[in-house]
Design a protein around this motif. Structure first.
Motif, PDB file in Angstrom:
ATOM      1  N   GLN A   1      51.987  82.648  55.154  1.00 52.15           N
ATOM      2  CA  GLN A   1      51.066  83.270  56.099  1.00 52.15           C
ATOM      3  C   GLN A   1      50.600  82.259  57.146  1.00 52.15           C
ATOM      4  N   PRO A   2      50.290  82.716  58.356  1.00 55.55           N
ATOM      5  CA  PRO A   2      49.843  81.801  59.411  1.00 55.55           C
ATOM      6  C   PRO A   2      48.661  80.949  58.952  1.00 55.55           C
ATOM      7  N   GLY A   3      48.776  79.644  59.142  1.00 55.59           N
ATOM      8  CA  GLY A   3      47.704  78.724  58.786  1.00 55.59           C
ATOM      9  C   GLY A   3      47.658  78.323  57.338  1.00 55.59           C
TER      10      GLY A   3
ATOM     11  N   THR B   1      51.642  89.150  50.369  1.00 58.35           N
ATOM     12  CA  THR B   1      51.969  88.789  51.750  1.00 58.35           C
ATOM     13  C   THR B   1      52.561  90.019  52.414  1.00 58.35           C
TER      14      THR B   1
ATOM     15  N   GLU C   1      56.374  90.464  61.653  1.00 60.61           N
ATOM     16  CA  GLU C   1      55.235  89.582  61.908  1.00 60.61           C
ATOM     17  C   GLU C   1      54.397  89.460  60.643  1.00 60.61           C
TER      18      GLU C   1
ATOM     19  N   ASN D   1      47.960  87.439  58.443  1.00 60.83           N
ATOM     20  CA  ASN D   1      47.044  86.498  57.808  1.00 60.83           C
ATOM     21  C   ASN D   1      46.029  87.323  57.029  1.00 60.83           C
TER      22      ASN D   1
ATOM     23  N   ASP E   1      43.526  89.643  58.980  1.00 59.22           N
ATOM     24  CA  ASP E   1      44.253  90.866  59.323  1.00 59.22           C
ATOM     25  C   ASP E   1      44.143  91.972  58.286  1.00 59.22           C
TER      26      ASP E   1
END
Length: 232
Positions: free
Chosen positions: A194-196, A204, A210, A213, A217
């Motif tokens: 996941q982003p970050g 997930t 896309e 997060n 999100d």
């Protein structure tokens, strides 16, 4: 279930470690790194299974939602209760293909029985038997989800759940033999981060490729988090 729900507090922080596995738990979302090196083993022989990603495709819609889940993960169960009816509706009306990735990051939480790997293997056994039964199997697994730090469900119970979801009795040997356990391990390592984040997690979610997060999100409202993004 109503489409809109109150925001869920997915992220209380805790840390744990075990041999060969390093896990960071964020509100039940589990970060994972597995150092065990294994070959992928046999590949499920089902048209619905992507051998490269491990996705089990449900539906035929042009847009995609990918879910990476561990059947021992309580937050995955919460995700299913909050978002599952919306995802099923989007499959039924032809909007999406739901790609289910059964992965294994919580074997450490089943007293040595490797429930996460065995249950993910069972999902592939069901897909190979008849992919139409995968979604009912997933729903039944969450309905009978064992608590973390228990031994989980035994193979006989997994067979019973699979057959109750519509699988034939041929699924029993696949589940009991652990036919696709190495495949589960290999595909788990391919889970996107996941982003970050610094490691992979369950659940997930990716929409049209896309990766979301979870902290920003996933609010608990599927109309905003899923349908809104698909329509946007």
């Amino acid at each position: 279930m109503a489409a809109a729900r109150k925001s869920t507090n997915w992220f209380a922080i805790g840390v744990t470690a075990a041999a060969l596995v390093v896990v960071l738990i964020v509100g039940g979302v589990v970060w994972f790194a597995n150092s065990r090196a294994t070959s992928p083993g046999p590949t499920p022989q089902a048209q619905a299974v992507d051998p490269d990603t491990g996705a089990i495709a449900v539906g035929t819609g042009d847009q995609t939602v990918d879910t990476y889940v561990d059947f021992m993960c309580p937050i995955c169960n919460q995700f299913e209760q909050s978002y599952g009816p919306t995802l099923e509706s989007l499959v039924d009306d032809g909007t999406i293909t739901l790609n289910i990735h059964p992965i294994s990051i919580l074997d450490r939480a089943s007293q040595g029985t490797e429930f996460s790997t065995r249950s993910a293997n069972a999902a592939y056994c069901v897909a190979e038997d008849d992919a139409q039964n995968v979604l009912p199997f997933v729903q039944a697994m969450y309905a009978q989800q064992p608590a973390e730090q228990t031994s989980g469900l035994d193979d006989a119970t997994l067979v019973q759940i699979a057959e109750s979801a519509g699988a034939s009795d041929a699924v029993a040997s696949c589940i009991q033999d652990g036919t696709y356990e190495r495949f589960v391990t290999a595909r788990t390592r391919d889970t996107p981060v996941q982003p970050g984040a610094s490691g992979i997690a369950t659940p997930t979610i990716a929409i049209n490729g896309e990766v979301l997060n979870n902290q920003t999100d996933l609010t608990g409202n599927p109309e905003t988090d899923i349908t809104g993004r698909l329509n946007g």
